[in-house]
Design a protein around this motif. Structure first.
Motif, short mmCIF file in Angstrom:
data_model
loop_
_atom_site.label_atom_id
_atom_site.label_comp_id
_atom_site.label_asym_id
_atom_site.label_seq_id
_atom_site.Cartn_x
_atom_site.Cartn_y
_atom_site.Cartn_z
N HIS A 170 3.13 37.36 -48.09
CA HIS A 170 2.32 37.04 -47.87
C HIS A 170 1.41 36.74 -49.18
CE1 HIS A 170 2.28 38.55 -43.39
NE2 HIS A 170 3.28 39.79 -44.56
N LEU A 171 1.38 36.84 -50.40
CA LEU A 171 1.29 37.10 -50.96
C LEU A 171 0.53 35.17 -52.25
CD1 LEU A 171 0.08 37.25 -54.48
CD2 LEU A 171 1.50 38.07 -55.51
N ARG A 172 2.47 34.92 -51.97
CA ARG A 172 2.78 33.86 -51.69
C ARG A 172 1.78 32.53 -51.16
NH1 ARG A 172 6.96 32.18 -55.27
NH2 ARG A 172 7.97 33.66 -55.90
N GLU A 173 1.41 33.24 -49.88
CA GLU A 173 0.40 32.32 -48.61
C GLU A 173 -0.85 32.58 -49.39
OE1 GLU A 173 -0.73 32.61 -44.50
OE2 GLU A 173 0.81 33.99 -44.39
N LEU A 174 -1.38 33.57 -49.33
CA LEU A 174 -2.88 34.33 -50.31
C LEU A 174 -3.09 33.29 -51.34
CD1 LEU A 174 -3.36 38.30 -49.15
CD2 LEU A 174 -3.59 35.71 -47.56
N ALA A 175 -1.63 33.08 -52.37
CA ALA A 175 -2.21 33.04 -53.45
C ALA A 175 -2.33 31.37 -53.65
CB ALA A 175 -1.25 33.16 -54.46
N PHE A 176 -1.58 30.49 -53.02
CA PHE A 176 -1.45 28.97 -52.94
C PHE A 176 -2.52 28.24 -52.16
CE2 PHE A 176 3.03 29.55 -52.63
CZ PHE A 176 3.59 29.62 -54.05
N THR A 177 -3.15 29.41 -50.63
CA THR A 177 -4.18 28.57 -50.21
C THR A 177 -5.42 29.57 -50.59
OG1 THR A 177 -3.97 30.50 -48.64
CG2 THR A 177 -2.51 28.44 -48.35
N GLY A 178 -5.25 29.96 -50.65
CA GLY A 178 -6.89 30.75 -51.78
C GLY A 178 -7.91 31.05 -50.42
N LYS A 179 -7.04 31.38 -49.54
CA LYS A 179 -7.72 31.09 -47.73
C LYS A 179 -8.42 32.58 -47.49
CE LYS A 179 -3.95 31.05 -44.98
NZ LYS A 179 -2.86 31.17 -43.78
N ASP A 180 -9.05 32.46 -46.70
CA ASP A 180 -9.99 34.18 -46.16
C ASP A 180 -9.05 35.46 -44.53
OD1 ASP A 180 -11.95 33.48 -47.76
OD2 ASP A 180 -13.08 32.99 -46.37
N ILE A 181 -8.75 36.12 -45.87
CA ILE A 181 -7.77 37.01 -43.89
C ILE A 181 -8.91 38.11 -44.01
CG2 ILE A 181 -5.89 36.60 -45.05
CD1 ILE A 181 -5.71 39.08 -46.41
N ASP A 182 -9.10 38.85 -42.59
CA ASP A 182 -10.10 39.78 -42.37
C ASP A 182 -9.16 40.76 -42.19
OD1 ASP A 182 -8.40 39.92 -40.16
OD2 ASP A 182 -9.91 38.90 -38.85
N ALA A 183 -10.08 41.99 -42.31
CA ALA A 183 -9.85 43.60 -42.21
C ALA A 183 -8.26 44.44 -41.32
CB ALA A 183 -10.58 44.56 -42.43
N ALA A 184 -8.34 42.96 -40.65
CA ALA A 184 -7.08 43.48 -39.67
C ALA A 184 -6.03 43.50 -40.41
CB ALA A 184 -7.50 43.21 -38.37
N ARG A 185 -6.02 41.58 -40.38
CA ARG A 185 -4.72 41.57 -40.66
C ARG A 185 -4.40 42.03 -42.34
NH1 ARG A 185 -2.09 35.46 -43.49
NH2 ARG A 185 -0.12 36.38 -43.47
N ALA A 186 -5.22 42.20 -43.27
CA ALA A 186 -5.53 43.10 -44.31
C ALA A 186 -4.08 44.27 -44.67
CB ALA A 186 -6.86 43.17 -44.97
#
Length: 274
Positions: A170-186
Protein backbone atom coordinates in the motif's frame (compact mmCIF):
# COMPACT_ATOMS: atom_id res chain seq x y z
CA UNK A 1 4.96 27.05 25.97
CA UNK A 2 1.79 28.42 24.38
CA UNK A 3 2.82 32.07 24.31
CA UNK A 4 3.36 33.74 20.94
CA UNK A 5 2.52 30.65 18.89
CA UNK A 6 1.53 31.42 15.30
CA UNK A 7 0.87 28.02 13.72
CA UNK A 8 -0.55 26.01 16.63
CA UNK A 9 -2.77 26.35 19.67
CA UNK A 10 -2.50 24.21 22.80
CA UNK A 11 -5.24 23.66 25.37
CA UNK A 12 -4.92 21.31 28.35
CA UNK A 13 -7.63 19.93 30.62
CA UNK A 14 -8.01 16.76 32.68
CA UNK A 15 -4.51 15.51 31.74
CA UNK A 16 -5.21 15.75 27.98
CA UNK A 17 -3.57 18.35 25.75
CA UNK A 18 -5.26 19.35 22.50
CA UNK A 19 -2.96 20.70 19.79
CA UNK A 20 -4.64 22.40 16.84
CA UNK A 21 -2.92 23.29 13.55
CA UNK A 22 -3.58 26.86 12.42
CA UNK A 23 -1.40 27.24 9.35
CA UNK A 24 -1.33 30.24 8.99
CA UNK A 25 -1.31 29.21 5.33
CA UNK A 26 -4.55 28.16 3.64
CA UNK A 27 -5.73 24.73 4.77
CA UNK A 28 -3.26 24.79 7.68
CA UNK A 29 -0.39 24.62 5.20
CA UNK A 30 2.95 24.11 6.90
CA UNK A 31 5.34 27.04 6.62
CA UNK A 32 8.44 28.11 8.59
CA UNK A 33 6.47 28.94 11.75
CA UNK A 34 4.99 25.45 11.85
CA UNK A 35 8.33 23.68 11.53
CA UNK A 36 9.82 25.90 14.22
CA UNK A 37 6.94 25.60 16.67
CA UNK A 38 5.96 21.94 16.37
CA UNK A 39 9.00 20.58 18.26
CA UNK A 40 8.76 23.33 20.88
CA UNK A 41 5.17 22.33 21.61
CA UNK A 42 5.68 18.57 21.67
CA UNK A 43 8.90 18.70 23.66
CA UNK A 44 7.08 20.84 26.22
CA UNK A 45 4.15 18.41 26.34
CA UNK A 46 6.61 15.56 26.80
CA UNK A 47 8.10 17.33 29.81
CA UNK A 48 4.76 18.39 31.36
CA UNK A 49 3.85 15.93 34.15
CA UNK A 50 0.21 17.04 34.02
CA UNK A 51 -0.17 15.83 30.40
CA UNK A 52 -0.86 12.13 29.89
CA UNK A 53 -2.22 12.07 26.32
CA UNK A 54 -2.39 14.42 23.34
CA UNK A 55 -5.04 15.03 20.68
CA UNK A 56 -3.73 16.53 17.44
CA UNK A 57 -6.18 18.08 14.97
CA UNK A 58 -6.57 20.84 12.39
CA UNK A 59 -8.53 24.06 12.50
CA UNK A 60 -11.25 24.64 9.95
CA UNK A 61 -12.41 21.94 7.55
CA UNK A 62 -9.02 20.33 6.85
CA UNK A 63 -6.20 18.75 8.78
CA UNK A 64 -3.48 20.15 6.50
CA UNK A 65 -2.73 20.81 2.84
CA UNK A 66 0.88 19.91 3.67
CA UNK A 67 4.01 21.87 2.87
CA UNK A 68 3.46 25.56 2.13
CA UNK A 69 5.53 25.61 -1.08
CA UNK A 70 5.73 29.39 -1.62
CA UNK A 71 6.57 30.03 2.04
CA UNK A 72 9.25 27.33 2.13
CA UNK A 73 10.87 28.10 -1.25
CA UNK A 74 13.49 30.47 0.27
CA UNK A 75 14.79 27.55 2.35
CA UNK A 76 15.82 25.85 -0.88
CA UNK A 77 18.37 28.61 -1.42
CA UNK A 78 20.07 28.38 -4.80
CA UNK A 79 19.17 24.74 -5.44
CA UNK A 80 16.77 25.51 -8.27
CA UNK A 81 19.52 27.28 -10.17
CA UNK A 82 21.04 23.94 -11.10
CA UNK A 83 24.64 24.91 -10.34
CA UNK A 84 24.63 24.90 -6.54
CA UNK A 85 27.77 23.59 -4.88
CA UNK A 86 28.50 22.14 -1.46
CA UNK A 87 27.58 25.14 0.69
CA UNK A 88 23.94 25.58 -0.40
CA UNK A 89 23.45 21.81 -0.46
CA UNK A 90 24.79 21.55 3.08
CA UNK A 91 22.43 24.33 4.23
CA UNK A 92 19.57 22.50 2.57
CA UNK A 93 20.59 19.26 4.29
CA UNK A 94 20.43 21.12 7.61
CA UNK A 95 16.95 22.40 6.72
CA UNK A 96 15.69 18.91 5.92
CA UNK A 97 17.09 17.54 9.17
CA UNK A 98 15.47 20.34 11.16
CA UNK A 99 12.09 19.63 9.53
CA UNK A 100 12.53 15.91 10.11
CA UNK A 101 13.25 16.60 13.76
CA UNK A 102 10.05 18.65 13.96
CA UNK A 103 7.98 15.66 12.88
CA UNK A 104 9.99 13.26 15.03
CA UNK A 105 9.11 15.41 18.05
CA UNK A 106 5.56 14.05 17.70
CA UNK A 107 6.83 10.46 17.68
CA UNK A 108 9.31 10.90 20.52
CA UNK A 109 6.80 12.59 22.82
CA UNK A 110 6.33 10.04 25.60
CA UNK A 111 2.65 10.86 25.85
CA UNK A 112 0.45 8.94 23.35
CA UNK A 113 -0.65 11.16 20.46
CA UNK A 114 -4.03 10.66 18.78
CA UNK A 115 -4.58 12.40 15.43
CA UNK A 116 -8.17 13.44 14.64
CA UNK A 117 -8.23 13.99 10.87
CA UNK A 118 -10.88 15.69 8.77
CA UNK A 119 -10.82 16.95 5.21
CA UNK A 120 -7.53 17.01 3.37
CA UNK A 121 -4.40 15.45 4.85
CA UNK A 122 -1.72 15.86 2.18
CA UNK A 123 2.04 15.42 2.03
CA UNK A 124 3.49 16.89 5.21
CA UNK A 125 0.14 16.29 6.89
CA UNK A 126 0.59 12.56 6.30
CA UNK A 127 4.15 12.78 7.64
CA UNK A 128 2.81 14.28 10.87
CA UNK A 129 -0.08 11.85 11.39
CA UNK A 130 2.24 8.93 10.62
CA UNK A 131 4.28 10.06 13.62
CA UNK A 132 1.20 9.92 15.85
CA UNK A 133 0.37 6.76 17.78
CA UNK A 134 -3.27 6.45 16.72
CA UNK A 135 -5.17 7.98 13.81
CA UNK A 136 -8.93 8.53 13.61
CA UNK A 137 -10.72 10.07 10.61
CA UNK A 138 -14.01 11.65 9.71
CA UNK A 139 -15.87 10.28 6.70
CA UNK A 140 -14.79 13.24 4.55
CA UNK A 141 -11.06 12.76 5.20
CA UNK A 142 -8.80 12.39 2.16
CA UNK A 143 -5.15 11.35 2.31
CA UNK A 144 -2.32 11.72 -0.19
CA UNK A 145 1.41 11.03 -0.06
CA UNK A 146 1.62 13.84 -2.61
CA UNK A 147 5.35 14.60 -2.82
CA UNK A 148 5.99 12.65 -6.02
CA UNK A 149 3.59 14.96 -7.87
CA UNK A 150 5.77 17.96 -7.01
CA UNK A 151 9.06 16.23 -7.93
CA UNK A 152 10.15 15.59 -4.33
CA UNK A 153 11.13 12.33 -2.66
CA UNK A 154 9.10 12.43 0.58
CA UNK A 155 11.72 13.05 3.25
CA UNK A 156 9.93 13.85 6.52
CA UNK A 157 8.98 10.37 7.67
CA UNK A 158 6.01 9.00 5.76
CA UNK A 159 8.17 6.61 3.70
CA UNK A 160 9.85 5.38 6.88
CA UNK A 161 6.86 5.16 9.23
CA UNK A 162 3.98 4.11 6.99
CA UNK A 163 5.44 0.74 6.05
CA UNK A 164 4.85 -0.43 9.61
CA UNK A 165 1.33 1.02 9.59
CA UNK A 166 -0.12 0.09 6.19
CA UNK A 167 2.44 -2.35 4.79
CA UNK A 168 4.88 -2.12 1.90
CA UNK A 169 2.46 -2.73 -0.95
CA UNK A 170 0.00 0.00 0.00
CA UNK A 171 2.82 2.42 0.82
CA UNK A 172 4.53 1.89 -2.52
CA UNK A 173 1.27 2.42 -4.40
CA UNK A 174 0.54 5.68 -2.56
CA UNK A 175 4.14 6.96 -2.77
CA UNK A 176 4.66 6.11 -6.47
CA UNK A 177 1.31 7.54 -7.64
CA UNK A 178 0.64 10.41 -5.25
CA UNK A 179 -3.05 9.43 -5.52
CA UNK A 180 -5.80 10.48 -3.13
CA UNK A 181 -7.51 7.87 -0.96
CA UNK A 182 -10.70 8.35 0.99
CA UNK A 183 -11.37 7.55 4.64
CA UNK A 184 -12.94 4.19 3.82
CA UNK A 185 -9.80 2.94 2.11
CA UNK A 186 -7.60 4.51 4.79
CA UNK A 187 -9.46 2.44 7.37
CA UNK A 188 -9.30 -0.70 5.22
CA UNK A 189 -5.50 -0.56 4.89
CA UNK A 190 -4.95 0.38 8.54
CA UNK A 191 -3.93 4.00 8.10
CA UNK A 192 -6.71 4.98 10.50
CA UNK A 193 -8.25 2.89 13.27
CA UNK A 194 -11.83 4.12 12.84
CA UNK A 195 -13.92 6.42 10.67
CA UNK A 196 -16.54 8.68 12.25
CA UNK A 197 -19.44 10.50 10.56
CA UNK A 198 -18.08 14.05 10.68
CA UNK A 199 -15.45 16.35 12.15
CA UNK A 200 -17.31 16.85 15.42
CA UNK A 201 -17.69 13.11 15.89
CA UNK A 202 -14.05 12.27 15.18
CA UNK A 203 -12.83 14.95 17.56
CA UNK A 204 -15.18 13.65 20.27
CA UNK A 205 -13.88 10.13 19.68
CA UNK A 206 -10.26 11.27 19.90
CA UNK A 207 -10.96 13.14 23.13
CA UNK A 208 -12.71 10.10 24.58
CA UNK A 209 -9.83 7.80 23.66
CA UNK A 210 -7.31 10.26 25.11
CA UNK A 211 -9.30 10.38 28.36
CA UNK A 212 -9.34 6.58 28.49
CA UNK A 213 -5.54 6.52 28.09
CA UNK A 214 -5.07 9.32 30.62
CA UNK A 215 -6.96 7.30 33.25
CA UNK A 216 -4.23 4.63 33.22
CA UNK A 217 -0.95 4.82 35.19
CA UNK A 218 0.98 7.48 33.27
CA UNK A 219 4.48 6.07 33.69
CA UNK A 220 3.31 2.64 32.58
CA UNK A 221 1.67 4.11 29.48
CA UNK A 222 4.85 6.02 28.68
CA UNK A 223 6.93 2.91 29.23
CA UNK A 224 4.67 0.95 26.91
CA UNK A 225 5.13 3.55 24.17
CA UNK A 226 8.88 3.48 24.70
CA UNK A 227 9.05 -0.31 24.37
CA UNK A 228 6.75 -0.39 21.33
CA UNK A 229 8.93 2.16 19.55
CA UNK A 230 12.30 0.53 20.15
CA UNK A 231 12.86 -1.24 16.83
CA UNK A 232 10.83 1.17 14.70
CA UNK A 233 12.54 4.31 15.98
CA UNK A 234 15.98 2.95 15.12
CA UNK A 235 14.92 1.97 11.59
CA UNK A 236 13.12 5.29 11.04
CA UNK A 237 16.18 7.28 12.13
CA UNK A 238 18.38 5.43 9.64
CA UNK A 239 15.86 6.00 6.84
CA UNK A 240 15.51 9.71 7.62
CA UNK A 241 19.27 10.17 7.57
CA UNK A 242 19.51 8.46 4.18
CA UNK A 243 16.68 10.36 2.48
CA UNK A 244 17.95 13.71 3.80
CA UNK A 245 21.32 13.03 2.20
CA UNK A 246 19.67 11.80 -1.02
CA UNK A 247 17.51 14.91 -1.38
CA UNK A 248 20.34 17.31 -0.59
CA UNK A 249 22.20 15.73 -3.51
CA UNK A 250 19.41 15.13 -6.03
CA UNK A 251 16.37 17.28 -5.23
CA UNK A 252 17.49 20.11 -7.51
CA UNK A 253 16.07 19.40 -10.95
CA UNK A 254 14.24 20.96 -13.86
CA UNK A 255 11.22 18.91 -12.81
CA UNK A 256 11.21 20.54 -9.37
CA UNK A 257 11.38 23.99 -10.95
CA UNK A 258 8.54 23.00 -13.27
CA UNK A 259 6.48 21.73 -10.32
CA UNK A 260 6.90 25.02 -8.44
CA UNK A 261 6.14 27.10 -11.54
CA UNK A 262 3.07 25.01 -12.39
CA UNK A 263 1.85 25.40 -8.80
CA UNK A 264 2.19 29.19 -9.02
CA UNK A 265 0.49 29.28 -12.44
CA UNK A 266 -2.22 26.81 -11.37
CA UNK A 267 -1.65 24.44 -14.28
CA UNK A 268 -0.67 20.78 -14.65
CA UNK A 269 3.10 20.30 -14.69
CA UNK A 270 5.00 18.68 -17.57
CA UNK A 271 7.88 16.57 -16.31
CA UNK A 272 10.88 15.66 -18.48
CA UNK A 273 13.08 13.67 -16.12
CA UNK A 274 15.79 16.34 -16.00
Amino acid sequence: MTENLVSLTVDTADHVAEVTLLGPGKGNAMGPDFWRELPLVFDALDADPDVRAVVLTGSGRNFSYGLDLPAMAPAWGGLLGGDSLAAPRTRFLDTIRQMQDSVTAVARCRKPVIAAISGWCIGGGVDVVAAADIRLASADATFSVREVKVAIVADLGSLQRLSGIIGEGHLRELAFTGKDIDAARAERIGLVNDVHPDQEAVLAAARGLAAEIAANPPLVVQGTKDVLGLDRDRTVAEGLRYVATWNSAFLASKDLGEAVQAFVERRPPTFTGE
